[in-house]
Write a protein that holds these residues in place. Sequence first.
Motif, short mmCIF file in Angstrom:
data_model
loop_
_atom_site.label_atom_id
_atom_site.label_comp_id
_atom_site.label_asym_id
_atom_site.label_seq_id
_atom_site.Cartn_x
_atom_site.Cartn_y
_atom_site.Cartn_z
N ALA A 84 40.86 54.51 49.45
CA ALA A 84 41.76 55.37 48.60
C ALA A 84 41.87 55.08 47.20
O ALA A 84 41.86 56.03 46.35
N LYS A 85 41.63 53.81 46.75
CA LYS A 85 41.76 53.33 45.36
C LYS A 85 40.35 53.46 44.63
O LYS A 85 40.15 53.37 43.47
N GLY A 86 39.36 53.60 45.39
CA GLY A 86 37.73 53.48 44.69
C GLY A 86 37.62 51.97 44.48
O GLY A 86 36.98 51.68 43.35
N ARG A 87 38.34 50.87 45.29
CA ARG A 87 38.29 49.60 44.62
C ARG A 87 37.03 48.92 45.44
O ARG A 87 36.86 48.91 46.31
N PRO A 88 36.45 48.43 44.18
CA PRO A 88 35.17 47.54 44.81
C PRO A 88 35.61 46.24 45.89
O PRO A 88 36.76 45.88 45.94
N PRO A 96 47.45 46.02 46.87
CA PRO A 96 47.30 45.95 45.47
C PRO A 96 47.81 47.06 44.64
O PRO A 96 48.82 47.64 45.34
N SER A 97 47.88 47.41 43.44
CA SER A 97 48.58 48.24 42.63
C SER A 97 48.26 49.53 43.18
O SER A 97 46.98 49.84 43.41
N ALA A 98 49.27 50.55 43.22
CA ALA A 98 48.85 51.76 43.83
C ALA A 98 48.31 52.79 42.72
O ALA A 98 48.99 53.93 42.10
N ASN A 99 47.27 52.68 42.32
CA ASN A 99 46.58 53.50 41.37
C ASN A 99 44.97 53.63 41.69
O ASN A 99 44.50 52.76 42.48
N VAL A 100 44.55 54.61 41.08
CA VAL A 100 43.05 54.59 41.24
C VAL A 100 42.30 53.61 40.58
O VAL A 100 42.72 53.24 39.57
N PRO A 159 45.64 52.63 34.70
CA PRO A 159 46.72 51.97 34.45
C PRO A 159 47.72 51.77 35.79
O PRO A 159 47.50 52.99 36.69
N SER A 160 47.98 50.72 36.02
CA SER A 160 48.90 50.68 37.19
C SER A 160 50.21 51.72 37.23
O SER A 160 50.32 52.09 36.34
N SER A 161 50.71 51.83 38.44
CA SER A 161 51.87 52.88 38.45
C SER A 161 53.15 52.05 38.46
O SER A 161 53.55 51.16 39.50
N VAL A 208 36.68 46.35 34.59
CA VAL A 208 37.70 47.22 33.78
C VAL A 208 38.93 47.64 34.55
O VAL A 208 38.91 48.07 35.50
N HIS A 209 39.93 47.63 33.66
CA HIS A 209 41.32 47.79 34.17
C HIS A 209 42.16 48.49 33.14
O HIS A 209 42.10 48.31 32.19
N TYR A 210 43.43 49.33 33.84
CA TYR A 210 44.34 49.92 33.25
C TYR A 210 43.93 50.80 32.05
O TYR A 210 44.70 51.15 31.21
#
Length: 360
Positions: free
Chosen positions: A59-63, A146-150, A154-156, A239-241
């Motif tokens: 859902a997040k596209g998280r590595p 984890p934080s609920a963002n793609v 930026p985090s939600s 890369v973040h946020y």
Amino acid sequence: MNTSVIKVSEELTPEDNSLLDHAAGVIRAGGLVAFPTETVYGLGANGMDPRACAKIYEAKGRPSDNPLILHISDMSQLHDLAAELNAHGKTLAAGFWPGPLTLVTGRTNRVPDIVSGGLDTVAVRMPSSSIARALINKSGVPIAAPSANVSGRPSSTRAEHVAADLSGKIDMIVDGGSSVLGLESTIVDVSGEVPCLLRPGTITLDDIESAVGRIEIDPAVNAEALSGSRPKAPGMAYVHYAPQAELVIVAGELGRSRKQIFELVRARRENAEFSSSPTNIAIVTTDENIEYYQNMPVQLFSLGKRSHPAEIAANLYDVLRALDQAEITHAFSEGFDETGVGLSIMNRLKKAAGYRVVRV
Ligand code: AMP
Ligand code: MG
């Protein structure tokens, strides 16, 4: 997928409780529920179910090598997940749980590999938000979140942020209003002899050192650039946020910073005359300084009162997301003193800026 939204308050009325019973059912059934905590919104799944956790990454596209934090509501849940905490770990848990502190420690083999990203440690936190605790409690399992963002965004800190990123990709959003703290938890690795700060948060380095004495600081915390050195947790290198705008931080004495921001805006406007793509410039400032920029042909965003770093922390992600809403292409932000919560604010801001920092 249809994402349902339920509104729940920290007071946990009987209605709130029955809505959360429903959310807990979704977690137990292997679904994804975004929920509020005191730090930022989390994207939760049953932390003991590798298939449910895999959905978080999707859902997040998280590595897949970026590990998850397991959220517990009761100390008794810890023994299943982690080897006994060492003395420093116990002191920190006793001092700061429930609250915005994550401890990294040796894991048991009950923790799914996908949660710990293949490391032999696990990250655990006991949040203080009563909504988060009720959801964990009712689910009867630790919640990986984890934080609920793609990934990379930026985090939600509001349910609307979660919906903008994840609507249609997750089962449910628990809307509990704005996050009180607004920055992700402080992470301390207590798996070794000397604790090590992996990520600063609203529990400051001073707070930690007052409890357990001198600790180490992972070089990634103060990084000025994405370096080649291998960080402790893989996620620290990504890369973040980041907003869509090219963000530049101007850090240093405020008078000089303001002058430099004037210069950078002027140069950017001159540049824009030769460019065919639209240019939309913003200055990210603070309540104390906003009047200085009033006459400039840019959009102004205030992070809140510089004299109240907690307010800046709480507003940071909302402002980064507002830049996107306003279709800003170039943004220049004032910097902050890197002490106390300021260290955490600058840590996130520098990542959001891809480490573009002009020191004056
Ligand atoms: P997020 O929940 O998106 O803020 O990300 C959780 C972060 O926790 C990861 O990016 C890691 O930096 C950190 N983390 C989780 N598990 C571990 C671990 N076992 N060791 C070190 N850091 C961890
Ligand atoms: Mg995150």
